[in-house]
Design a protein around this motif. Structure first.
Motif, PDB file in Angstrom:
ATOM      1  N   MET A 181      -3.417 -15.229   6.602  1.00 39.25           N
ATOM      2  CA  MET A 181      -2.632 -16.287   5.459  1.00 39.25           C
ATOM      3  C   MET A 181      -3.168 -15.901   4.128  1.00 39.25           C
ATOM      4  SD  MET A 181      -0.204 -16.907   7.537  1.00 39.25           S
ATOM      5  CE  MET A 181       0.698 -18.038   6.594  1.00 39.25           C
ATOM      6  N   SER A 182      -4.513 -15.696   3.918  1.00 36.37           N
ATOM      7  CA  SER A 182      -5.227 -15.513   2.816  1.00 36.37           C
ATOM      8  C   SER A 182      -5.770 -14.286   2.475  1.00 36.37           C
ATOM      9  CB  SER A 182      -5.867 -16.869   2.732  1.00 36.37           C
ATOM     10  OG  SER A 182      -7.239 -16.703   3.553  1.00 36.37           O
ATOM     11  N   GLU A 183      -6.384 -14.076   1.267  1.00 35.15           N
ATOM     12  CA  GLU A 183      -7.270 -12.972   0.932  1.00 35.15           C
ATOM     13  C   GLU A 183      -8.560 -13.060   1.880  1.00 35.15           C
ATOM     14  OE1 GLU A 183      -7.053  -9.136  -0.880  1.00 35.15           O
ATOM     15  OE2 GLU A 183      -5.693 -10.943  -0.908  1.00 35.15           O
ATOM     16  N   GLU A 184      -8.992 -14.006   1.994  1.00 35.34           N
ATOM     17  CA  GLU A 184     -10.359 -14.036   2.919  1.00 35.34           C
ATOM     18  C   GLU A 184      -9.999 -13.668   4.263  1.00 35.34           C
ATOM     19  OE1 GLU A 184      -9.184 -16.477   0.950  1.00 35.34           O
ATOM     20  OE2 GLU A 184     -10.733 -16.564  -0.298  1.00 35.34           O
ATOM     21  N   ASP A 185      -8.899 -14.128   4.819  1.00 35.65           N
ATOM     22  CA  ASP A 185      -8.417 -13.682   6.236  1.00 35.65           C
ATOM     23  C   ASP A 185      -8.192 -12.099   6.191  1.00 35.65           C
ATOM     24  OD1 ASP A 185      -8.474 -16.234   6.890  1.00 35.65           O
ATOM     25  OD2 ASP A 185      -6.305 -16.449   6.720  1.00 35.65           O
ATOM     26  N   TRP A 186      -7.714 -11.557   5.238  1.00 34.98           N
ATOM     27  CA  TRP A 186      -7.361 -10.197   5.179  1.00 34.98           C
ATOM     28  C   TRP A 186      -8.834  -9.288   5.097  1.00 34.98           C
ATOM     29  CZ3 TRP A 186      -3.327  -7.516   6.862  1.00 34.98           C
ATOM     30  CH2 TRP A 186      -2.364  -7.879   6.618  1.00 34.98           C
ATOM     31  N   GLU A 187      -9.730  -9.930   4.482  1.00 31.56           N
ATOM     32  CA  GLU A 187     -10.999  -9.216   4.335  1.00 31.56           C
ATOM     33  C   GLU A 187     -11.733  -9.247   5.629  1.00 31.56           C
ATOM     34  OE1 GLU A 187     -12.490  -7.536   2.272  1.00 31.56           O
ATOM     35  OE2 GLU A 187     -10.751  -7.853   0.401  1.00 31.56           O
ATOM     36  N   ALA A 188     -11.557 -10.599   6.190  1.00 32.59           N
ATOM     37  CA  ALA A 188     -12.157 -10.639   7.822  1.00 32.59           C
ATOM     38  C   ALA A 188     -11.640  -9.582   8.660  1.00 32.59           C
ATOM     39  CB  ALA A 188     -12.024 -12.102   8.235  1.00 32.59           C
ATOM     40  N   GLU A 189     -10.334  -9.412   8.592  1.00 31.05           N
ATOM     41  CA  GLU A 189      -9.670  -8.586   9.421  1.00 31.05           C
ATOM     42  C   GLU A 189     -10.177  -7.060   9.071  1.00 31.05           C
ATOM     43  OE1 GLU A 189      -7.917  -8.846  12.260  1.00 31.05           O
ATOM     44  OE2 GLU A 189      -8.201 -11.057  12.050  1.00 31.05           O
ATOM     45  N   PHE A 190     -10.195  -6.632   7.879  1.00 36.20           N
ATOM     46  CA  PHE A 190     -10.580  -5.332   7.376  1.00 36.20           C
ATOM     47  C   PHE A 190     -11.936  -5.157   7.691  1.00 36.20           C
ATOM     48  CE2 PHE A 190     -11.398  -2.398   3.690  1.00 36.20           C
ATOM     49  CZ  PHE A 190     -10.694  -1.274   4.431  1.00 36.20           C
ATOM     50  N   ALA A 191     -12.829  -6.231   7.879  1.00 36.91           N
ATOM     51  CA  ALA A 191     -14.297  -5.839   8.158  1.00 36.91           C
ATOM     52  C   ALA A 191     -14.416  -5.559   9.594  1.00 36.91           C
ATOM     53  CB  ALA A 191     -15.049  -7.228   7.815  1.00 36.91           C
ATOM     54  N   LYS A 192     -13.641  -6.257  10.337  1.00 40.51           N
ATOM     55  CA  LYS A 192     -13.630  -5.948  11.932  1.00 40.51           C
ATOM     56  C   LYS A 192     -13.303  -4.410  11.914  1.00 40.51           C
ATOM     57  CE  LYS A 192     -12.451 -10.655  13.153  1.00 40.51           C
ATOM     58  NZ  LYS A 192     -11.525 -11.478  13.757  1.00 40.51           N
ATOM     59  N   TYR A 193     -12.289  -4.030  11.343  1.00 43.01           N
ATOM     60  CA  TYR A 193     -11.700  -2.570  11.557  1.00 43.01           C
ATOM     61  C   TYR A 193     -12.800  -1.599  11.062  1.00 43.01           C
ATOM     62  CZ  TYR A 193      -8.888   1.541  10.874  1.00 43.01           C
ATOM     63  OH  TYR A 193      -8.494   2.932  11.101  1.00 43.01           O
ATOM     64  N   GLU A 210      -4.159   0.068   2.047  1.00 44.83           N
ATOM     65  CA  GLU A 210      -3.554   0.696   3.289  1.00 44.83           C
ATOM     66  C   GLU A 210      -3.868   0.147   4.655  1.00 44.83           C
ATOM     67  OE1 GLU A 210      -5.010   4.979   0.711  1.00 44.83           O
ATOM     68  OE2 GLU A 210      -6.347   3.936   2.327  1.00 44.83           O
ATOM     69  N   PHE A 211      -4.889  -0.472   4.782  1.00 41.15           N
ATOM     70  CA  PHE A 211      -5.424  -1.174   5.914  1.00 41.15           C
ATOM     71  C   PHE A 211      -4.150  -2.031   6.068  1.00 41.15           C
ATOM     72  CE2 PHE A 211      -6.778  -5.059   8.065  1.00 41.15           C
ATOM     73  CZ  PHE A 211      -7.221  -4.435   9.219  1.00 41.15           C
ATOM     74  N   LYS A 212      -3.540  -2.835   5.222  1.00 43.88           N
ATOM     75  CA  LYS A 212      -2.478  -3.758   5.609  1.00 43.88           C
ATOM     76  C   LYS A 212      -1.200  -3.217   6.007  1.00 43.88           C
ATOM     77  CE  LYS A 212      -3.724  -7.069   1.915  1.00 43.88           C
ATOM     78  NZ  LYS A 212      -3.223  -7.622   0.710  1.00 43.88           N
ATOM     79  N   SER A 213      -0.708  -1.999   5.675  1.00 45.13           N
ATOM     80  CA  SER A 213       0.406  -1.309   6.143  1.00 45.13           C
ATOM     81  C   SER A 213       0.014  -0.884   7.581  1.00 45.13           C
ATOM     82  CB  SER A 213       0.533   0.168   5.334  1.00 45.13           C
ATOM     83  OG  SER A 213      -0.487   1.114   5.454  1.00 45.13           O
ATOM     84  N   ILE A 214      -0.976  -0.302   8.160  1.00 44.92           N
ATOM     85  CA  ILE A 214      -1.021  -0.081   9.624  1.00 44.92           C
ATOM     86  C   ILE A 214      -1.194  -1.415  10.375  1.00 44.92           C
ATOM     87  CG2 ILE A 214      -2.197   2.134   9.261  1.00 44.92           C
ATOM     88  CD1 ILE A 214      -4.921   1.192   9.904  1.00 44.92           C
TER      89      ILE A 214
END
Length: 598
Positions: A181-193, A210-214
């Motif tokens: 829901m936030s930019e911090e959440d996206w950064e956390a998910e991208f770090a896991k990937y 690009e990560f958001k699209s997949i």
């Protein structure tokens, strides 16, 4: 006195008529006895009034005449009421005694019947609380659920083709329903990937956008799976609670619900195979296991087929049961024709062959085997690759090479693609052979018209599937063509199952129809027997009533006759009193001659 004796003579003459009328009541109802008694009493009253007028002198004052008439009427009314009350008491006592005897005699039998009927009803309610058939609403809901599964299968293929399946590295069935829901959440998910083997070996230069699209592709796929589970389980519970499904269909829905939950587990089990640490080794390719991918695809196909077949089965059963008896018997007899047995078996084998070909396509997708030998019908210099390439010892893990053949068939991309080509060609040939067999003269006469249309549909879809498969191979597996090819395999399997539903014998519908026909015949026979029993019982009751009326009249008539004589004596005595009183008032005048003559 002569007048009084004449009145008594009139009453004595009326007594035999009264007795005769009472004895004739054996063929009439009990109510006629009261009406006859009232009629005789009114006749006696009229004769008494006529006698009084004859014996009454014109010189008598009107007041005393009215008094005498009133006294006579009161005495006659009291006598009539006494007669009716005595007869009513006698009738009520005899009726109550007869009814009590009948209840005493028949009471245990009726109680046993009632207890037996209650016990039968309880046993039936305990035996089954669900109907024999399911409603069409359940069928439409199942077909809608099957369409949703069809869609998620196609979308899952797109997720695999875009390599988006490993973007979410955790499995959270509840909390994972919400996206970041936030930019911090996206950064956390991208770090896991970024800690996964796929990022290090394939997508090390991927950005957050690009990560958001997949990520969205995989998230929608998982959310769709949750939606299918909820949209199936909740309506299934509702339909079972509302008793709109049969017992067998309720168990089938329970199995499909369990299969949906198992499918979610297999999905995560498949994703987990692409996140293992051994994939970080040099030369490894970070992808999910082709075995788990094929298991995930096969479970989705089975779930789809279960929903599709259940919906078609309900619609076919209800259509057969709602048709007339002649139409239903004609349909069942047409499907029982022995000439259709080879065709039915061929359709079943064809459905299995289409399913097996689709599963081999899952192995091709899991191994990326479609990216080699992008030509048709040749594979390199010939129709098949070299033997050394097909049976490579590289894929064997056993020291004695005992697993060489099956590991090459399931793990060697060259042999896996060849197997898929062979299975696809066999499927196409089988469909065309079935179409030719359906057009033969022997089968053309007995094959239903709906089955003929089904054969044409299967032929059309197999041609479409062959064109899509060859195009996908020649154009190096583009996303659109590959997804359409996967959807075509499921569409071909769907139409094959539809064809089977038009020729396979509906065993459950035939059993239900036979049971209903037996119940109707048995109910009619029971109704006739019950009707005759009821008529015989009714005749016995009427005969008993007639005999009871005869006995009642014979027992009551002596008392009624004696009562009539007593009334006549009382009336005669009252007339004597009146005449004596009149003579005492005028003792010098004799009675008129007209009165004496009368």
């Amino acid at each position: 006195m002569p007048a009084a004796s004449g009145f008594a003579r009139v009453l004595r003459e009326a007594a035999p008529s009264l007795a005769k009328r009472f004895f004739d009541c054996s063929s009439r109802r009990h109510s006629s006895i009261l009406s006859q008694a009232q009629h005789v009493s009114s006749r006696t009253k009229r004769r008494a009034v006529e006698t009084r007028h004859l014996t009454t002198s014109p010189k008598i004052p009107i007041r005393r005449t009215q008094v005498s008439i009133t006294c006579f009427r009161n005495s006659q009314a009291n006598a009539r009421q006494d007669t009716i009350s005595r007869f009513g008491r006698a009738f009520s006592v005899s009726t109550r005694s007869r009814i009590s005897q009948a209840n005493t005699r028949d009471g245990p039998i009726d109680a046993a019947k009632e207890s037996g009927s209650e016990g039968t009803g309880k046993s039936k309610s305990r035996k089954s609380t669900l109907p024999d058939t399911s409603s069409n609403t359940v069928a439409y809901w199942l077909l809608g659920s099957a369409a949703s599964v069809f869609g998620i299968v196609v979308f899952g293929g797109l997720t695999r083709l875009t390599e988006s399946g490993l973007s979410i590295t955790e499995w959270k069935p509840v909390t994972g329903s919400l996206p970041p829901m936030s930019e911090e959440d996206w950064e956390a998910e991208f770090a896991k990937y970024r800690s996964s083997p796929e990022f290090h070996l394939l997508n090390s230069r991927m950005t957050l956008e690009e990560f958001k699209s997949i990520y969205w592709m995989e998230w929608i796929h998982r959310l769709w799976g949750r939606f299918i589970g909820i949209s199936f389980v909740l309506p299934a519970v509702y339909f079972v609670a509302r008793k709109q499904v049969s017992r067998s269909m309720a168990w089938r829905l329970f199995g499909i619900a369990g299969l949906i939950g198992f499918q979610g587990f297999i999905g995560w089990w498949m994703v987990k195979s692409g996140l293992k640490d051994d994939l970080f080794a040099p030369g490894s390719h970070p992808r999910v296991s082709q075995y788990r991918l094929t298991a995930h695809l096969g479970t989705a196909f089975i779930c789809y087929l279960a929903m599709l077949w259940s919906g078609l089965d309900i619609l076919r059963t209800n259509k057969l049961l709602r048709s007339s008896k002649d139409v239903a018997e004609a349909s069942l007899n047409a499907l029982r024709n022995p000439a259709l047995k080879p065709f039915k078996r061929s359709v079943a084998l064809l459905a299995g062959l289409v399913f097996l070909t689709a599963m081999s396509g899952g192995l091709v997708a899991g191994l990326d085997a479609g990216l080699i030998y992008n030509e048709f019908p040749y594979m390199g210099l010939g129709l098949t690759p070299p033997k050394s390439e097909l049976w490579d010892s590289f894929y064997s893990r056993a020291p004695d090479r005992s697993d060489l053949w099956w590991r090459n068939m399931l793990e060697n991309p060259s042999l896996v693609q060849l197997d898929h080509r062979i299975l696809a060609t066999t499927t196409f040939t089988a469909v065309m052979a079935l179409w030719t067999y359906a057009r033969s003269g022997a089968l053309q006469k007995v094959l239903p018209a709906a089955a003929k249309r089904g054969v044409h549909g299967v032929v059309g879809f197999v041609w479409l599937q062959v064109i899509l498969g060859i195009s996908t191979l020649l154009y190096l597996v583009p996303t659109g063509l590959a997804s359409a090819h996967q959807a075509g395999s499921l569409a071909l399997l769907t139409w094959t199952v539809v064809l089977g539903s038009r020729v396979w014998f509906p065993g459950q519908a035939a059993r239900i129809l036979a049971q209903r026909m037996q119940q109707n015949v048995g109910g009619a026979a029971f109704g006739q027997a019950g009707g005759s029993t009821v008529l015989s019982q009714a005749g016995g009751v009427h005969a008993a009533n007639a005999n009871g009326a005869t006995v009642l009249a014979a027992s009551v008539m002596p008392a009624v006759t004696a009562l009539g004589l007593m009334l006549s004596m009382n009336a005669e005595e009252s007339l004597r009193v009146q005449l004596r009183a009149r003579r005492e008032e005028k003792p010098g005048k004799p009675a008129p001659e007209r009165t004496e003559e009368a």
